[in-house]
Design a protein around this motif. Structure first.
Motif, short mmCIF file in Angstrom:
data_model
loop_
_atom_site.label_atom_id
_atom_site.label_comp_id
_atom_site.label_asym_id
_atom_site.label_seq_id
_atom_site.Cartn_x
_atom_site.Cartn_y
_atom_site.Cartn_z
N ASP A 197 40.27 -3.95 -9.60
CA ASP A 197 38.88 -3.50 -9.68
C ASP A 197 38.77 -2.00 -9.42
O ASP A 197 37.99 -1.30 -10.06
N TYR A 198 39.56 -1.53 -8.47
CA TYR A 198 39.54 -0.09 -8.14
C TYR A 198 39.93 0.75 -9.36
O TYR A 198 39.26 1.73 -9.69
N PHE A 199 41.01 0.34 -10.02
CA PHE A 199 41.47 1.11 -11.19
C PHE A 199 40.49 1.00 -12.36
O PHE A 199 40.30 1.97 -13.10
N LYS A 200 39.88 -0.16 -12.52
CA LYS A 200 38.88 -0.31 -13.58
C LYS A 200 37.69 0.63 -13.36
O LYS A 200 37.17 1.22 -14.31
N GLU A 201 37.30 0.75 -12.11
CA GLU A 201 36.11 1.55 -11.79
C GLU A 201 36.39 3.05 -11.83
O GLU A 201 35.46 3.85 -11.67
N SER B 210 25.22 16.27 -20.07
CA SER B 210 25.86 14.96 -20.12
C SER B 210 25.57 14.16 -18.85
O SER B 210 25.12 14.72 -17.84
N ILE B 211 25.88 12.88 -18.91
CA ILE B 211 25.79 12.00 -17.73
C ILE B 211 27.14 11.31 -17.59
O ILE B 211 27.57 10.58 -18.50
N ASP B 212 27.82 11.57 -16.48
CA ASP B 212 29.11 10.92 -16.20
C ASP B 212 28.86 9.63 -15.43
O ASP B 212 28.20 9.65 -14.38
N ILE B 213 29.39 8.53 -15.94
CA ILE B 213 29.18 7.24 -15.27
C ILE B 213 30.50 6.49 -15.08
O ILE B 213 31.47 6.71 -15.82
N ASN B 214 30.51 5.64 -14.08
CA ASN B 214 31.61 4.68 -13.87
C ASN B 214 30.99 3.30 -13.76
O ASN B 214 29.99 3.12 -13.05
N LEU B 215 31.57 2.35 -14.48
CA LEU B 215 31.03 1.00 -14.49
C LEU B 215 31.64 0.15 -13.38
O LEU B 215 32.75 0.43 -12.90
N ASN B 216 30.92 -0.88 -12.96
CA ASN B 216 31.48 -1.86 -12.04
C ASN B 216 32.59 -2.63 -12.74
O ASN B 216 32.55 -2.84 -13.96
N ALA B 217 33.58 -3.07 -11.97
CA ALA B 217 34.81 -3.63 -12.53
C ALA B 217 34.56 -4.79 -13.49
O ALA B 217 35.22 -4.91 -14.53
N GLU B 218 33.61 -5.68 -13.16
CA GLU B 218 33.38 -6.86 -14.00
C GLU B 218 32.85 -6.52 -15.39
O GLU B 218 32.89 -7.35 -16.30
N PHE B 219 32.36 -5.30 -15.57
CA PHE B 219 31.82 -4.88 -16.87
C PHE B 219 32.81 -4.01 -17.65
O PHE B 219 32.50 -3.56 -18.75
N VAL B 220 34.01 -3.79 -17.08
CA VAL B 220 35.00 -2.97 -17.76
C VAL B 220 35.85 -3.85 -18.68
O VAL B 220 36.98 -4.24 -18.37
N ASN B 221 35.27 -4.23 -19.77
CA ASN B 221 35.96 -4.94 -20.85
C ASN B 221 35.28 -4.53 -22.15
O ASN B 221 34.13 -4.08 -22.15
N LEU C 49 42.63 2.56 -23.58
CA LEU C 49 43.06 2.42 -22.19
C LEU C 49 42.48 1.17 -21.55
O LEU C 49 43.16 0.46 -20.80
N ILE C 50 41.22 0.87 -21.86
CA ILE C 50 40.57 -0.32 -21.29
C ILE C 50 41.26 -1.59 -21.80
O ILE C 50 41.52 -2.52 -21.03
#
Length: 292
Positions: free
Chosen positions: A46-50, A115-126, A152-153
């Motif tokens: 989860d950490y790496f996904k986020e 721009s807007i830089d975002i990071n998603l929660n792990a469960e949505f990284v697919n 990469l995802i």
């Protein structure tokens, strides 16, 4: 002479007990580490996904109120872990610092976009969730494009599935090895007293009476081995928690307590089971079979 022999036998006995404690401790230690790895693997993945960034580039004609509302909406979204608006001026300053020169003075204009830089929660990284998320963002007229590393995802999710399979397989193999090693260590201690077992049986002692001291002794050795394993696991966990602070390995106390108790109780169960069947085996042997 007999005193020297008794001391020699006592040393051998202590050495045998120490070997059993060490064997049980090492096997349970490795099994416990594998258990911690399995239970913390989701936290690590989860950490790496986020950490995978998505950047939303805004058109030059985007109004300030539109970008502010979009940023606030993203921060409130259940899919988004973090969102930060980056103005074209901030982006230019960062880029100039990275390349070591002021490219704006050379070009005469700032070609970068807000721009807007975002990071998603792990469960949505697919890919499915991100495609839906990106489609919703691109539907806004003031958004120019959304950039992220799609290959990469895909690679990350495939590797996580592959690693999870091998970790579970290793967990099963280690459990079997743990049972075999502890069983062999216990059988050796019982084998050393096979003649004592047969003597007690010949004078009328019942099987349960003969088994009790062996079970009691080996359970004591199992407890000491289990405590040795738990001490090692605690030391490794403490080191990892201090070295990799971002993973916060000790945050889930109930889970850790379950792993530690599970390893300890598993060690006791294997020890009891091995002692019971080892003693039962020698109780069933004929006198002439004790020499083989």
């Amino acid at each position: 002479m007999s005193s020297k022999f008794e001391k020699y036998q006592k040393r051998r006995l202590i050495s045998s007990y120490f070997s059993v404690i060490l064997s049980i401790g090492l096997v349970l230690f490795l099994l416990g580490l594998l258990g911690l790895l399995v239970l913390n693997s989701k936290k690590v993945t989860d950490y790496f996904k986020e950490q995978i960034p998505l950047t939303i580039y805004l058109k030059d004609n985007a109004k300030e109120v539109e970008t502010t509302q979009l940023t606030k909406k993203l921060k409130l979204s259940e899919a988004v872990k973090s969102a930060k608006f980056v103005s074209k001026k901030e982006a230019a300053a960062t880029h100039s610092k990275e390349i070591g020169e002021d490219f704006i003075s050379y070009l005469g204009t700032n070609p970068l976009q807000n721009s807007i830089d975002i990071n998603l929660n792990a469960e949505f990284v697919n890919n499915v969730s991100i495609d839906d998320f990106v489609a919703d963002i691109l539907a806004k007229k003031f958004v120019d494009e959304v950039v992220y590393d799609k290959p990469l995802i895909s690679l990350l999710n495939e590797n996580i599935k592959r690693i999870s399979f091998w970790v579970l397989l290793l967990c099963g193999i280690f459990t079997i090895i743990a049972v075999l090693l502890i069983n062999n260590s216990i059988r050796l201690t019982v084998y050393a007293k096979r003649f004592t077992i047969k003597t007690m049986q010949m004078v009328g002692a019942t099987k349960s009476f003969i088994r009790k001291p062996f079970i009691r002794l080996n359970l004591t050795l199992g407890i000491l081995g289990g405590l040795l394993a738990l001490s090692g696991m605690g030391a490794v966990l403490y080191y990892l928690d201090k070295t990799f602070i971002e993973f916060n390995f000790t945050s889930d106390i109930p889970m850790l307590a379950a792993v530690f108790c599970g390893v300890f109780l598993l060690g006791l169960f294997i020890t009891w089971l091995s002692t019971f069947f080892a003693a039962q085996r020698f109780l069933s042997l004929q006198t002439d079979e004790l020499y083989y």
